[in-house]
Design a protein around this motif. Sequence first.
Motif, PDB file in Angstrom:
ATOM      1  N   TYR A   8       0.837  -1.198   0.000  1.00  0.00           N
ATOM      2  CA  TYR A   8       0.000   0.000   0.000  1.00  0.00           C
ATOM      3  C   TYR A   8       0.872   1.247   0.000  1.00  0.00           C
ATOM      4  O   TYR A   8       2.098   1.172   0.164  1.00  0.00           O
ATOM      5  CB  TYR A   8      -0.937   0.000   1.215  1.00  0.00           C
ATOM      6  CG  TYR A   8      -0.229   0.116   2.551  1.00  0.00           C
ATOM      7  CD1 TYR A   8      -0.187   1.338   3.236  1.00  0.00           C
ATOM      8  CD2 TYR A   8       0.391  -0.989   3.141  1.00  0.00           C
ATOM      9  CE1 TYR A   8       0.457   1.440   4.465  1.00  0.00           C
ATOM     10  CE2 TYR A   8       1.027  -0.890   4.366  1.00  0.00           C
ATOM     11  CZ  TYR A   8       1.058   0.332   5.016  1.00  0.00           C
ATOM     12  OH  TYR A   8       1.694   0.445   6.229  1.00  0.00           O
ATOM     13  N   THR A  10       1.074   5.521   1.365  1.00  0.00           N
ATOM     14  CA  THR A  10       0.538   6.567   2.236  1.00  0.00           C
ATOM     15  C   THR A  10       1.396   7.812   2.075  1.00  0.00           C
ATOM     16  O   THR A  10       2.521   7.740   1.567  1.00  0.00           O
ATOM     17  CB  THR A  10       0.502   6.107   3.707  1.00  0.00           C
ATOM     18  OG1 THR A  10      -0.143   7.103   4.506  1.00  0.00           O
ATOM     19  CG2 THR A  10       1.898   5.860   4.248  1.00  0.00           C
ATOM     20  N   SER A  11       0.874   8.946   2.500  1.00  0.00           N
ATOM     21  CA  SER A  11       1.537  10.218   2.225  1.00  0.00           C
ATOM     22  C   SER A  11       2.191  10.854   3.450  1.00  0.00           C
ATOM     23  O   SER A  11       2.677  11.977   3.369  1.00  0.00           O
ATOM     24  CB  SER A  11       0.529  11.209   1.627  1.00  0.00           C
ATOM     25  OG  SER A  11      -0.528  11.439   2.545  1.00  0.00           O
ATOM     26  N   SER A  12       2.214  10.132   4.565  1.00  0.00           N
ATOM     27  CA  SER A  12       2.810  10.716   5.769  1.00  0.00           C
ATOM     28  C   SER A  12       3.523   9.669   6.602  1.00  0.00           C
ATOM     29  O   SER A  12       3.014   8.553   6.795  1.00  0.00           O
ATOM     30  CB  SER A  12       1.750  11.406   6.628  1.00  0.00           C
ATOM     31  OG  SER A  12       2.326  11.887   7.838  1.00  0.00           O
ATOM     32  N   LYS A  14       3.693   9.776   9.618  1.00  0.00           N
ATOM     33  CA  LYS A  14       2.895   9.639  10.831  1.00  0.00           C
ATOM     34  C   LYS A  14       1.964   8.423  10.785  1.00  0.00           C
ATOM     35  O   LYS A  14       1.440   7.996  11.818  1.00  0.00           O
ATOM     36  CB  LYS A  14       2.062  10.901  11.066  1.00  0.00           C
ATOM     37  CG  LYS A  14       2.913  12.151  11.281  1.00  0.00           C
ATOM     38  CD  LYS A  14       2.036  13.397  11.332  1.00  0.00           C
ATOM     39  CE  LYS A  14       2.865  14.662  11.379  1.00  0.00           C
ATOM     40  NZ  LYS A  14       2.033  15.888  11.326  1.00  0.00           N
ATOM     41  N   ASP A  15       1.755   7.888   9.574  1.00  0.00           N
ATOM     42  CA  ASP A  15       0.880   6.729   9.435  1.00  0.00           C
ATOM     43  C   ASP A  15       1.563   5.420   9.824  1.00  0.00           C
ATOM     44  O   ASP A  15       0.938   4.357   9.766  1.00  0.00           O
ATOM     45  CB  ASP A  15       0.368   6.628   7.992  1.00  0.00           C
ATOM     46  CG  ASP A  15      -0.520   7.797   7.614  1.00  0.00           C
ATOM     47  OD1 ASP A  15      -1.152   8.366   8.523  1.00  0.00           O
ATOM     48  OD2 ASP A  15      -0.566   8.150   6.420  1.00  0.00           O
ATOM     49  N   PHE A  16       2.836   5.507  10.213  1.00  0.00           N
ATOM     50  CA  PHE A  16       3.591   4.304  10.567  1.00  0.00           C
ATOM     51  C   PHE A  16       3.891   4.265  12.064  1.00  0.00           C
ATOM     52  O   PHE A  16       3.978   5.297  12.720  1.00  0.00           O
ATOM     53  CB  PHE A  16       4.920   4.266   9.795  1.00  0.00           C
ATOM     54  CG  PHE A  16       4.757   4.147   8.310  1.00  0.00           C
ATOM     55  CD1 PHE A  16       4.577   2.913   7.706  1.00  0.00           C
ATOM     56  CD2 PHE A  16       4.787   5.277   7.499  1.00  0.00           C
ATOM     57  CE1 PHE A  16       4.431   2.795   6.329  1.00  0.00           C
ATOM     58  CE2 PHE A  16       4.639   5.180   6.130  1.00  0.00           C
ATOM     59  CZ  PHE A  16       4.458   3.937   5.537  1.00  0.00           C
ATOM     60  N   ASN A  17       4.110   3.064  12.540  1.00  0.00           N
ATOM     61  CA  ASN A  17       4.595   2.861  13.892  1.00  0.00           C
ATOM     62  C   ASN A  17       6.116   3.035  13.877  1.00  0.00           C
ATOM     63  O   ASN A  17       6.815   2.410  13.080  1.00  0.00           O
ATOM     64  CB  ASN A  17       4.223   1.460  14.369  1.00  0.00           C
ATOM     65  CG  ASN A  17       4.834   1.112  15.707  1.00  0.00           C
ATOM     66  OD1 ASN A  17       5.981   0.672  15.772  1.00  0.00           O
ATOM     67  ND2 ASN A  17       4.073   1.294  16.766  1.00  0.00           N
ATOM     68  N   TRP A  21       8.936   0.841  11.834  1.00  0.00           N
ATOM     69  CA  TRP A  21       9.704   1.493  10.767  1.00  0.00           C
ATOM     70  C   TRP A  21      11.197   1.248  10.969  1.00  0.00           C
ATOM     71  O   TRP A  21      11.905   0.850  10.030  1.00  0.00           O
ATOM     72  CB  TRP A  21       9.413   2.994  10.739  1.00  0.00           C
ATOM     73  CG  TRP A  21      10.233   3.742   9.725  1.00  0.00           C
ATOM     74  CD1 TRP A  21      11.558   4.046   9.783  1.00  0.00           C
ATOM     75  CD2 TRP A  21       9.773   4.246   8.470  1.00  0.00           C
ATOM     76  NE1 TRP A  21      11.957   4.723   8.651  1.00  0.00           N
ATOM     77  CE2 TRP A  21      10.887   4.853   7.832  1.00  0.00           C
ATOM     78  CE3 TRP A  21       8.534   4.263   7.831  1.00  0.00           C
ATOM     79  CZ2 TRP A  21      10.792   5.466   6.577  1.00  0.00           C
ATOM     80  CZ3 TRP A  21       8.433   4.874   6.585  1.00  0.00           C
ATOM     81  CH2 TRP A  21       9.543   5.457   5.966  1.00  0.00           C
ATOM     82  N   TYR A  38      10.289  12.230  10.131  1.00  0.00           N
ATOM     83  CA  TYR A  38       9.215  12.879  10.885  1.00  0.00           C
ATOM     84  C   TYR A  38       9.520  14.362  11.087  1.00  0.00           C
ATOM     85  O   TYR A  38       8.648  15.221  10.917  1.00  0.00           O
ATOM     86  CB  TYR A  38       9.030  12.187  12.235  1.00  0.00           C
ATOM     87  CG  TYR A  38       7.950  12.804  13.095  1.00  0.00           C
ATOM     88  CD1 TYR A  38       6.615  12.420  12.951  1.00  0.00           C
ATOM     89  CD2 TYR A  38       8.251  13.785  14.037  1.00  0.00           C
ATOM     90  CE1 TYR A  38       5.615  12.992  13.722  1.00  0.00           C
ATOM     91  CE2 TYR A  38       7.263  14.364  14.809  1.00  0.00           C
ATOM     92  CZ  TYR A  38       5.947  13.966  14.651  1.00  0.00           C
ATOM     93  OH  TYR A  38       4.961  14.552  15.416  1.00  0.00           O
ATOM     94  N   TYR A  56       5.030   7.067   0.542  1.00  0.00           N
ATOM     95  CA  TYR A  56       5.683   5.907   1.135  1.00  0.00           C
ATOM     96  C   TYR A  56       5.038   4.625   0.611  1.00  0.00           C
ATOM     97  O   TYR A  56       3.834   4.422   0.770  1.00  0.00           O
ATOM     98  CB  TYR A  56       5.581   5.961   2.656  1.00  0.00           C
ATOM     99  CG  TYR A  56       6.217   7.197   3.244  1.00  0.00           C
ATOM    100  CD1 TYR A  56       7.591   7.279   3.419  1.00  0.00           C
ATOM    101  CD2 TYR A  56       5.435   8.304   3.600  1.00  0.00           C
ATOM    102  CE1 TYR A  56       8.178   8.416   3.950  1.00  0.00           C
ATOM    103  CE2 TYR A  56       6.025   9.445   4.133  1.00  0.00           C
ATOM    104  CZ  TYR A  56       7.399   9.498   4.307  1.00  0.00           C
ATOM    105  OH  TYR A  56       7.972  10.626   4.818  1.00  0.00           O
TER     106      TYR A  56
END
Length: 381
Positions: A8, A10-12, A14-17, A21, A38, A56
């Motif tokens: 998938y 994502t654009s930030s 912040k959407d990851f742990n 990561w 970050y 990402y």
Amino acid sequence: MKDKYKVYTTSSIKDFNEKQWDLCNALGNVFLSYKFLYLLEKSKSISADVGWTPLYFAVKEKDQLIAVVPSFIKSHSQGEFVFDHAWAQAYSNLGLSYYPKLVIASPFSPVTGMRFLIRLNKDIALKRILINSIKNYAKENNISSIHINFFDKSELESFKDEGFIIRYGEQFHFNNENYNSFDNFLKKLSYKSRKKIIKERKSIQDKGISIEVINKKNLNVSICKKMYEFYLSTIHKKWSYNYLSKDFFLGLPEYLNENTLIIIARYSDDIIAGALNFISNNKLYGRYWGSNQNIPNLHFEVCYYKAIELAINNNYYSVEAGAQGAHKIKRGYLPKLTYSAHYIFNDVLKEAIFNFIEEEKRLVTNNMKVIEENYSPFKTT
């Protein structure tokens, strides 16, 4: 395989742990760590507004992040240190658009490292799955090309196998050959090089300028604010771009305290110069420098000699002092090959760029050979 992995975008960050990561980045360096990216996002140093739109590509297995590729949709070619302005012009000459393009790299950091972050002991097919996903995304979104900058040599063959054109670059690094002191390093140099370095360092001492190291023990917002001012002074002198915002510098003590090292020059009670460095994987990375005074040899002392001294005293493997700069050779830095990979969707321009890169490779490798044979600062016997 399709059922096993979920791919998938994502654009930030912040959407990851964060922990998941950094498990993927176990073999990488700080420049693609969660906290570094970050802080870039939080400080608005990267965003669509500045032409660095984060994208990402990620893979999950049973809700666990097992691979991620930080990339950016670019509307220009600034801040990459792999120069392709002529390619953009070639597209324009044919009535085509080179932008947007997709860049896989650490923003504003000409630092070699892993670009496909994959957890240890995971399926080697993951890289191919990710490359195919990235290619498909680019095609579906009318992206002209994919660029993987300053990737680790261990990734070279996999990018070749997937049809990427490999480009060579050149940097100058100090390699710590188990020196036990700066004087020990000097003894390995030719008489002429050794004399020059001693003279340049002494000129700073004679002016009453002291050199200090700011690390995690005494890094604070005040020092970082001063470093930002020095950063801007260099940007203005070089008519360049201030890619990093003030908030990025002010956030260093909170987010990158363990990795940040600032070398400052002080005259009386005034800080007159500074160099921002990062420590990662037992290497010292010089990134930005600036001064509010024009003092001969101060740049060499703050950016090169003190960095070498720190590397020797702390057993760092090497010092990477940024892109370009043949003047570093006389100061103990030797040429090092760097790599980038490029996937061009237009067949006509792909051939033209391939021919350009092949000639460029020949020039780069020949230049490195000439330096090593004729201009090395080290003794030949």
